[in-house]
Design a protein around this motif. Structure first.
Motif, PDB file in Angstrom:
ATOM      1  N   THR A 147      27.933 -50.739  19.603  1.00 15.59           N
ATOM      2  CA  THR A 147      28.838 -49.960  18.777  1.00 15.59           C
ATOM      3  C   THR A 147      28.072 -48.783  18.189  1.00 15.59           C
ATOM      4  OG1 THR A 147      29.919 -51.992  18.218  1.00 15.59           O
ATOM      5  CG2 THR A 147      30.425 -50.127  16.843  1.00 15.59           C
ATOM      6  N   LYS A 148      26.787 -48.987  18.017  1.00  9.65           N
ATOM      7  CA  LYS A 148      25.908 -47.946  17.495  1.00  9.65           C
ATOM      8  C   LYS A 148      26.064 -46.636  18.267  1.00  9.65           C
ATOM      9  CE  LYS A 148      20.926 -47.409  18.150  1.00  9.65           C
ATOM     10  NZ  LYS A 148      20.961 -46.126  18.631  1.00  9.65           N
ATOM     11  N   LYS A 149      26.305 -46.746  19.608  1.00  9.94           N
ATOM     12  CA  LYS A 149      26.393 -45.553  20.440  1.00  9.94           C
ATOM     13  C   LYS A 149      27.810 -45.017  20.542  1.00  9.94           C
ATOM     14  CE  LYS A 149      22.322 -46.640  23.230  1.00  9.94           C
ATOM     15  NZ  LYS A 149      21.797 -46.893  24.585  1.00  9.94           N
ATOM     16  N   GLU A 150      28.755 -45.701  19.975  1.00  5.19           N
ATOM     17  CA  GLU A 150      30.146 -45.258  20.060  1.00  5.19           C
ATOM     18  C   GLU A 150      30.336 -43.946  19.306  1.00  5.19           C
ATOM     19  OE1 GLU A 150      34.565 -46.735  18.568  1.00  5.19           O
ATOM     20  OE2 GLU A 150      32.905 -48.143  18.721  1.00  5.19           O
ATOM     21  N   LYS A 151      31.019 -43.018  19.956  1.00  2.00           N
ATOM     22  CA  LYS A 151      31.316 -41.744  19.333  1.00  2.00           C
ATOM     23  C   LYS A 151      32.602 -41.868  18.515  1.00  2.00           C
ATOM     24  CE  LYS A 151      27.862 -39.422  21.020  1.00  2.00           C
ATOM     25  NZ  LYS A 151      26.796 -38.872  20.133  1.00  2.00           N
ATOM     26  N   LEU A 152      32.563 -41.363  17.317  1.00  2.00           N
ATOM     27  CA  LEU A 152      33.735 -41.416  16.455  1.00  2.00           C
ATOM     28  C   LEU A 152      34.674 -40.262  16.776  1.00  2.00           C
ATOM     29  CD1 LEU A 152      31.958 -42.145  13.035  1.00  2.00           C
ATOM     30  CD2 LEU A 152      32.843 -43.788  14.686  1.00  2.00           C
ATOM     31  N   SER A 153      35.956 -40.490  16.613  1.00  3.09           N
ATOM     32  CA  SER A 153      36.941 -39.439  16.859  1.00  3.09           C
ATOM     33  C   SER A 153      36.906 -38.416  15.730  1.00  3.09           C
ATOM     34  CB  SER A 153      38.342 -40.035  16.967  1.00  3.09           C
ATOM     35  OG  SER A 153      38.770 -40.532  15.707  1.00  3.09           O
ATOM     36  N   LEU A 154      37.339 -37.201  16.062  1.00  2.17           N
ATOM     37  CA  LEU A 154      37.424 -36.164  15.039  1.00  2.17           C
ATOM     38  C   LEU A 154      38.374 -36.586  13.925  1.00  2.17           C
ATOM     39  CD1 LEU A 154      36.757 -33.295  14.059  1.00  2.17           C
ATOM     40  CD2 LEU A 154      38.665 -32.468  15.469  1.00  2.17           C
ATOM     41  N   LYS A 155      39.447 -37.276  14.285  1.00  3.80           N
ATOM     42  CA  LYS A 155      40.420 -37.733  13.296  1.00  3.80           C
ATOM     43  C   LYS A 155      39.763 -38.660  12.279  1.00  3.80           C
ATOM     44  CE  LYS A 155      44.739 -40.364  12.879  1.00  3.80           C
ATOM     45  NZ  LYS A 155      45.793 -41.098  13.624  1.00  3.80           N
ATOM     46  N   GLU A 156      38.921 -39.569  12.754  1.00  4.33           N
ATOM     47  CA  GLU A 156      38.277 -40.509  11.827  1.00  4.33           C
ATOM     48  C   GLU A 156      37.266 -39.793  10.941  1.00  4.33           C
ATOM     49  OE1 GLU A 156      36.401 -45.001  11.688  1.00  4.33           O
ATOM     50  OE2 GLU A 156      36.559 -43.986  13.620  1.00  4.33           O
ATOM     51  N   LYS A 157      36.529 -38.840  11.502  1.00  2.00           N
ATOM     52  CA  LYS A 157      35.558 -38.092  10.703  1.00  2.00           C
ATOM     53  C   LYS A 157      36.255 -37.272   9.617  1.00  2.00           C
ATOM     54  CE  LYS A 157      32.233 -37.628  14.500  1.00  2.00           C
ATOM     55  NZ  LYS A 157      31.571 -36.683  15.426  1.00  2.00           N
ATOM     56  N   GLU A 201      26.118 -39.684  14.489  1.00  2.00           N
ATOM     57  CA  GLU A 201      27.456 -39.837  13.916  1.00  2.00           C
ATOM     58  C   GLU A 201      27.393 -39.967  12.400  1.00  2.00           C
ATOM     59  OE1 GLU A 201      30.611 -39.914  16.135  1.00  2.00           O
ATOM     60  OE2 GLU A 201      28.899 -38.665  16.647  1.00  2.00           O
ATOM     61  N   ARG A 202      26.319 -40.572  11.885  1.00  2.00           N
ATOM     62  CA  ARG A 202      26.161 -40.661  10.434  1.00  2.00           C
ATOM     63  C   ARG A 202      25.948 -39.280   9.820  1.00  2.00           C
ATOM     64  NH1 ARG A 202      22.625 -46.095   9.039  1.00  2.00           N
ATOM     65  NH2 ARG A 202      24.387 -47.531   9.189  1.00  2.00           N
ATOM     66  N   THR A 203      25.140 -38.447  10.490  1.00  2.00           N
ATOM     67  CA  THR A 203      24.968 -37.084  10.007  1.00  2.00           C
ATOM     68  C   THR A 203      26.291 -36.335  10.042  1.00  2.00           C
ATOM     69  OG1 THR A 203      22.665 -37.024  10.759  1.00  2.00           O
ATOM     70  CG2 THR A 203      23.747 -34.905  10.373  1.00  2.00           C
ATOM     71  N   SER A 204      27.073 -36.585  11.106  1.00  2.00           N
ATOM     72  CA  SER A 204      28.382 -35.956  11.217  1.00  2.00           C
ATOM     73  C   SER A 204      29.318 -36.418  10.106  1.00  2.00           C
ATOM     74  CB  SER A 204      29.000 -36.255  12.579  1.00  2.00           C
ATOM     75  OG  SER A 204      30.198 -35.550  12.765  1.00  2.00           O
ATOM     76  N   LEU A 205      29.319 -37.723   9.823  1.00  2.00           N
ATOM     77  CA  LEU A 205      30.130 -38.245   8.718  1.00  2.00           C
ATOM     78  C   LEU A 205      29.703 -37.625   7.388  1.00  2.00           C
ATOM     79  CD1 LEU A 205      30.499 -42.094   9.410  1.00  2.00           C
ATOM     80  CD2 LEU A 205      32.308 -40.365   9.479  1.00  2.00           C
ATOM     81  N   ALA A 206      28.381 -37.516   7.201  1.00  2.00           N
ATOM     82  CA  ALA A 206      27.870 -36.901   5.969  1.00  2.00           C
ATOM     83  C   ALA A 206      28.329 -35.453   5.860  1.00  2.00           C
ATOM     84  CB  ALA A 206      26.342 -36.984   5.939  1.00  2.00           C
ATOM     85  N   THR A 207      28.385 -34.766   7.004  1.00  2.00           N
ATOM     86  CA  THR A 207      28.844 -33.375   7.008  1.00  2.00           C
ATOM     87  C   THR A 207      30.303 -33.285   6.584  1.00  2.00           C
ATOM     88  OG1 THR A 207      27.287 -32.799   8.774  1.00  2.00           O
ATOM     89  CG2 THR A 207      29.174 -31.325   8.447  1.00  2.00           C
ATOM     90  N   PHE A 208      31.139 -34.137   7.179  1.00  2.00           N
ATOM     91  CA  PHE A 208      32.559 -34.101   6.834  1.00  2.00           C
ATOM     92  C   PHE A 208      32.776 -34.554   5.395  1.00  2.00           C
ATOM     93  CE2 PHE A 208      33.131 -33.699  11.366  1.00  2.00           C
ATOM     94  CZ  PHE A 208      34.272 -32.912  11.466  1.00  2.00           C
ATOM     95  N   ARG A 209      31.952 -35.485   4.927  1.00  2.00           N
ATOM     96  CA  ARG A 209      32.069 -35.906   3.528  1.00  2.00           C
ATOM     97  C   ARG A 209      31.734 -34.740   2.606  1.00  2.00           C
ATOM     98  NH1 ARG A 209      29.408 -41.022   0.159  1.00  2.00           N
ATOM     99  NH2 ARG A 209      30.186 -40.272  -1.834  1.00  2.00           N
ATOM    100  N   GLN A 210      30.660 -34.023   2.929  1.00  2.00           N
ATOM    101  CA  GLN A 210      30.284 -32.897   2.074  1.00  2.00           C
ATOM    102  C   GLN A 210      31.306 -31.777   2.145  1.00  2.00           C
ATOM    103  OE1 GLN A 210      28.135 -33.113  -0.072  1.00  2.00           O
ATOM    104  NE2 GLN A 210      27.350 -31.118  -0.667  1.00  2.00           N
ATOM    105  N   ILE A 211      31.912 -31.575   3.310  1.00  2.00           N
ATOM    106  CA  ILE A 211      32.983 -30.584   3.426  1.00  2.00           C
ATOM    107  C   ILE A 211      34.160 -30.977   2.529  1.00  2.00           C
ATOM    108  CG2 ILE A 211      34.753 -29.666   4.986  1.00  2.00           C
ATOM    109  CD1 ILE A 211      32.632 -29.692   7.204  1.00  2.00           C
ATOM    110  N   GLY A 212      34.514 -32.269   2.562  1.00  2.00           N
ATOM    111  CA  GLY A 212      35.589 -32.744   1.699  1.00  2.00           C
ATOM    112  C   GLY A 212      35.270 -32.562   0.233  1.00  2.00           C
ATOM    113  N   SER A 213      34.038 -32.888  -0.137  1.00  2.00           N
ATOM    114  CA  SER A 213      33.610 -32.755  -1.528  1.00  2.00           C
ATOM    115  C   SER A 213      33.647 -31.302  -1.975  1.00  2.00           C
ATOM    116  CB  SER A 213      32.198 -33.323  -1.681  1.00  2.00           C
ATOM    117  OG  SER A 213      31.704 -33.112  -2.988  1.00  2.00           O
TER     118      SER A 213
END
Length: 462
Positions: A16-26, A160-172
């Motif tokens: 699961t570690k290698k699974e790419k997250l969808s843009l919708k989820e990010k 993907e974690r860096t990507s999530l952090a990016t979207f989180r910071q964009i939201g913030s």
């Protein structure tokens, strides 16, 4: 306690570690911090001014409210986090996501109450402010801690974690941008500020609930802990999580300085606009440029991390902010130069602020690797403890510094007072962030390469 990959029907190692997250989820994950900002940012941006100029509480007393209440909530955070980690009955909604749904409703209600000043004697106003701000902090913990912990449960993939952090910071930043720009112009439309504040904050809070709901609806917990920690919940178990995780200790120490610098900028900008520049509504235009520009730092963050790694990229961002703040203090006050340099500073500080969320997820993995116990919420709450300490420090320093430089509400300020306001907006952040750079540079040892090996070791145990 064992960790399993909920989205992994294949044999051990089907990662699961290698699974790419969808843009919708990010995007949905980022909407959580977008919703969070529509309640949290209100307290950071406007509460001090509400207390001093509407409730009639002195700046020193208001600063003490921030200090005491945030310290209380800092102590509460590990208790809240541990209560989440040790919860036994985890249903189909997951371990963290239900808190986003129900906790945000409570937080919205208390946010409105935070901006109400009852018609009682001064001592009663002070007591009310203390009580409601402490309640607000606890409600915030029951949404923010599970939200922050959720990132580590969505994926263990470093990119993907860096990507999530990016979207989180964009939201913030999106929430900070909007609330900075529209709140004061909306409030001044009311004849009485004591009516305008709670009404406008109520509207903002409804938007916050919607953001949390989107996050709840469209994210998935893939890294699932079954059974909970083996040891019983106790003060000792919380302290053990704290002292055995050296990267966590380092991040906590760094955050005390970095977040206090960031929050002082947010708290005092409205004073700078009103008194140094002579027009409080300028804060909307300035915030639009300053905070809007910081999106550039967040957009560049994934590429910078890919090239330099998380640690060096964070140090680079701090350096940009330090240089811009120092220059801003020493040149004469001018709305144009001040706004441009403040925008550059926010571009810089937005980078390490975003990277921090990815570092916390890495630190959760490190804690499991060292102890054999995966405690997402406890670890995140201990990190949040440092943010509360920083916020209490920023609120206290904001209030006390206004008193020390001779600030008097709703009158023209002396030259010394104006210089003091400018100094706290620029010099304090420069000094605090210099200390943050030294801390992460010399003390943080959890490199991206070491984290990758830790993930391999954890997967080998499944």
């Amino acid at each position: 306690m064992s960790t399993v990959f909920a989205a992994d029907p294949a044999p051990k190692g089907q990662e699961t570690k290698k699974e790419k997250l969808s843009l919708k989820e990010k995007v949905s994950y980022g909407m959580g911090d977008f919703g969070n900002g529509f309640m949290f940012d209100l307290g950071q941006l406007y509460l001090l001014k509400f207390l001093t100029d509407v409730a009639g509480i002195s700046a020193a007393a208001a600063g003490t409210i921030f200090l005491v209440s945030k310290l209380f909530n800092a102590v509460m955070d590990p208790l809240v986090g541990s209560s989440i980690d040790y919860r036994k009955n985890i249903g189909r909604r997951g371990k963290f996501r239900p808190y986003l749904l129900f906790g945000s409703l409570a937080l919205a209600v208390v946010t409105v109450l935070l901006f109400i000043s009852p018609s009682v004697p001064p001592a009663g106003k002070l007591a009310y402010a203390y009580a409601i701000y402490m309640m607000w902090g606890v409600a915030y913990s029951f949404t923010n801690i599970p939200y922050g912990s959720l990132g580590a449960a969505i994926t263990q993939n470093a990119e993907e974690r860096t990507s999530l952090a990016t979207f989180r910071q964009i939201g913030s930043l999106g929430a900070l941008l909007i609330t900075s720009v529209i709140v004061m112009p909306l409030i001044v439309q009311f004849d009485r500020a004591e009516v305008g504040y709670p009404v406008v904050m109520g509207i903002m809070s409804v938007i916050g609930i919607i953001g949390f709901f989107i996050c709840y609806r469209n994210t998935k917990e893939r890294i699932v802990v079954k059974g909970g920690p083996k040891e019983k919940l106790s003060f000792k178990s919380i302290i053990k999580t704290f002292v055995t995780n050296k990267p966590l200790l380092t991040l906590i120490l760094m955050t005390i300085f970095s977040i206090s610098a960031y929050n002082i900028k947010s708290a005092l900008l409205v004073y700078f606009a009103e008194y140094n520049l002579g027009n409080v509504t300028l804060v909307a235009n300035m915030s639009f440029i300053i905070i809007g520009s910081s999106f550039l730092g967040v957009i560049l963050m994934p590429k910078l991390v890919a090239r330099f790694g998380k640690k060096r990229t964070a140090m680079l961002g701090f350096g940009i902010c330090i240089a811009a703040d120092l220059l801003n203090f020493f040149i004469p006050t001018n709305i144009y130069s001040f706004t441009i340099l403040s925008a550059i500073a926010f571009i810089g500080i937005s980078i390490p602020n975003g990277i921090t969320w990815a570092l916390v997820s890495d630190i959760i993995d490190y804690g499991e690797w060292v102890s054999g116990e995966r405690k997402e919420a406890t670890t995140y709450s201990l990190f949040n403890f440092s943010r509360k300490l920083a916020q209490s420090l920023a609120g206290f320093l904001s209030g006390m510094s206004l008193t020390l430089v001779g600030y008097v509400p709703n009158v023209a300020q002396s030259a010394g007072t104006l210089l003091g306001i400018k100094g706290m907006l620029t010099l304090y952040p420069a000094v605090a962030l210099t200390i943050a750079v030294l801390i992460i540079g010399f003390m943080y040892k959890l490199t991206d390469e070491k984290h990758a090996q830790i993930i391999k070791d954890l997967e080998a145990k499944i």
